[in-house]
Design a protein around this motif. Structure first.
Motif, mmCIF file in Angstrom:
data_model
loop_
_atom_site.group_PDB
_atom_site.id
_atom_site.type_symbol
_atom_site.label_atom_id
_atom_site.label_comp_id
_atom_site.label_asym_id
_atom_site.label_seq_id
_atom_site.Cartn_x
_atom_site.Cartn_y
_atom_site.Cartn_z
ATOM 1 N N GLU A 199 24.037 -4.239 7.684
ATOM 2 C CA GLU A 199 23.697 -3.250 6.670
ATOM 3 C C GLU A 199 23.671 -1.850 7.280
ATOM 4 N N TYR A 200 23.048 -1.736 8.450
ATOM 5 C CA TYR A 200 22.996 -0.437 9.115
ATOM 6 C C TYR A 200 24.399 0.034 9.500
ATOM 7 N N GLY A 250 23.060 -8.256 1.611
ATOM 8 C CA GLY A 250 22.268 -8.540 2.796
ATOM 9 C C GLY A 250 20.967 -9.244 2.464
ATOM 10 N N SER A 251 20.313 -8.817 1.381
ATOM 11 C CA SER A 251 19.073 -9.481 0.949
ATOM 12 C C SER A 251 19.347 -10.933 0.567
ATOM 13 N N GLY A 255 17.924 -14.292 2.511
ATOM 14 C CA GLY A 255 17.254 -15.384 1.805
ATOM 15 C C GLY A 255 17.844 -16.730 2.148
ATOM 16 N N LYS A 256 19.163 -16.793 2.312
ATOM 17 C CA LYS A 256 19.812 -18.046 2.683
ATOM 18 C C LYS A 256 19.519 -18.443 4.125
ATOM 19 N N CYS A 257 19.323 -17.426 4.994
ATOM 20 C CA CYS A 257 19.064 -17.712 6.405
ATOM 21 C C CYS A 257 17.606 -18.070 6.675
ATOM 22 N N ALA A 258 16.723 -17.730 5.731
ATOM 23 C CA ALA A 258 15.282 -17.973 5.960
ATOM 24 C C ALA A 258 14.967 -19.457 5.987
#
Length: 258
Positions: A199-200, A250-251, A255-258
């Motif tokens: 994202e950055y 990215g959000s 969420g999928k990686c959490a």
């Protein structure tokens, strides 16, 4: 006991006072407290905003290619950063680094890469490999290694040592200890860090064109040089929309990686 609490309280007050004094000095030195000067710039800013409206998106077709360059630049730069940060992150983690000297060297390298701004790296790589997206990828990737590698190393240092010790007790070599003892613990954090950095990098890649590294930033600078301020506002709106979409994606990925 009471005296110790009182002493700690006084030390914290002194520390807060020193920080507040430092902030006040920086505000005064930088001119942020010069309210009349700031207000004097209001009419000029208002006049510039008037020249930027309404936005002129008539050349939007010519912006699609540079926009794709910007997206590709951010993805490739993040990929390069992750590939380099994984080994450096392990070498810079005190609990798994093979030797204190290696640990210090890896930390120093990460600090060096983090200290050089990506725009400066972009200028150097444009001089080295020419114009286009490649110098932007190299600049974003190497600058990101400094931050991503640091976060990777800290994630490794905070992992639970019990699984690591259990795998070592089986006689596993250092590589297997990392793969089976450390990676399962830190992989979700590594994925989260990677998405944040992407994202950055997308936001940073929009300005890499200002030093000749391609992307939508190049079109933005071209419009600024020609004083086509209505085109400038249209490009800025396009960048805003893309940044919003990238943040939303990215959000979702986090969420999928959490």
């Amino acid at each position: 006991m009471v005296n110790n609490v009182a002493q700690n309280y006084r030390e914290r007050l002194v520390l807060i006072g020193c920080i507040a004094l430092g902030i006040a000095l920086c505000v005064a030195y930088s001119g942020l407290a010069d309210v009349p000067r700031i207000l004097e710039g209001g009419p000029a800013l208002w006049h510039l905003l008037g020249e930027m409206t309404p936005p002129d998106p008539s050349n939007w077709r010519s912006w699609l290619g540079p926009l794709m360059d910007t997206i590709a630049m951010s993805v490739a730069g993040t990929f390069l950063a992750v590939c380099l940060s994984l080994p450096l992150g392990f070498l810079a983690a005190a609990n798994v680094s093979p030797h204190p000297v290696v640990y210090r060297l890896a930390r120093s390298l990460l600090n060096t890469l983090r200290a050089v701004p990506e725009l400066i790296m972009g200028i150097l790589f444009v001089a080295a490999v020419g114009f286009g997206a490649l110098p932007g990828v190299l600049a974003l990737g190497l600058h990101s290694v400094g931050m991503v590698g640091k976060f990777f190393a800290e994630a490794v240092e905070h992992c639970d040592p019990k699984p690591v010790e259990a795998i070592r007790a089986t006689g596993a070599n250092p590589l297997k200890v990392l793969v089976y003892g450390v990676m399962p613990q830190v992989l979700p954090q590594l994925a989260d860090i990677t998405v944040y950095r992407w994202e950055y990098n997308f936001r940073a890649s929009t300005v890499m064109g200002m030093v000749g590294a391609g992307g939508i930033g190049f079109e933005l600078m071209a419009s600024l040089r020609l004083m086509q301020y209505r085109e400038v506002s249209a490009i800025l709106l396009l960048i805003l929309v893309m940044v919003t979409l990238v943040d939303a994606l990215g959000s979702w990925l986090r969420g999928k990686c959490a």
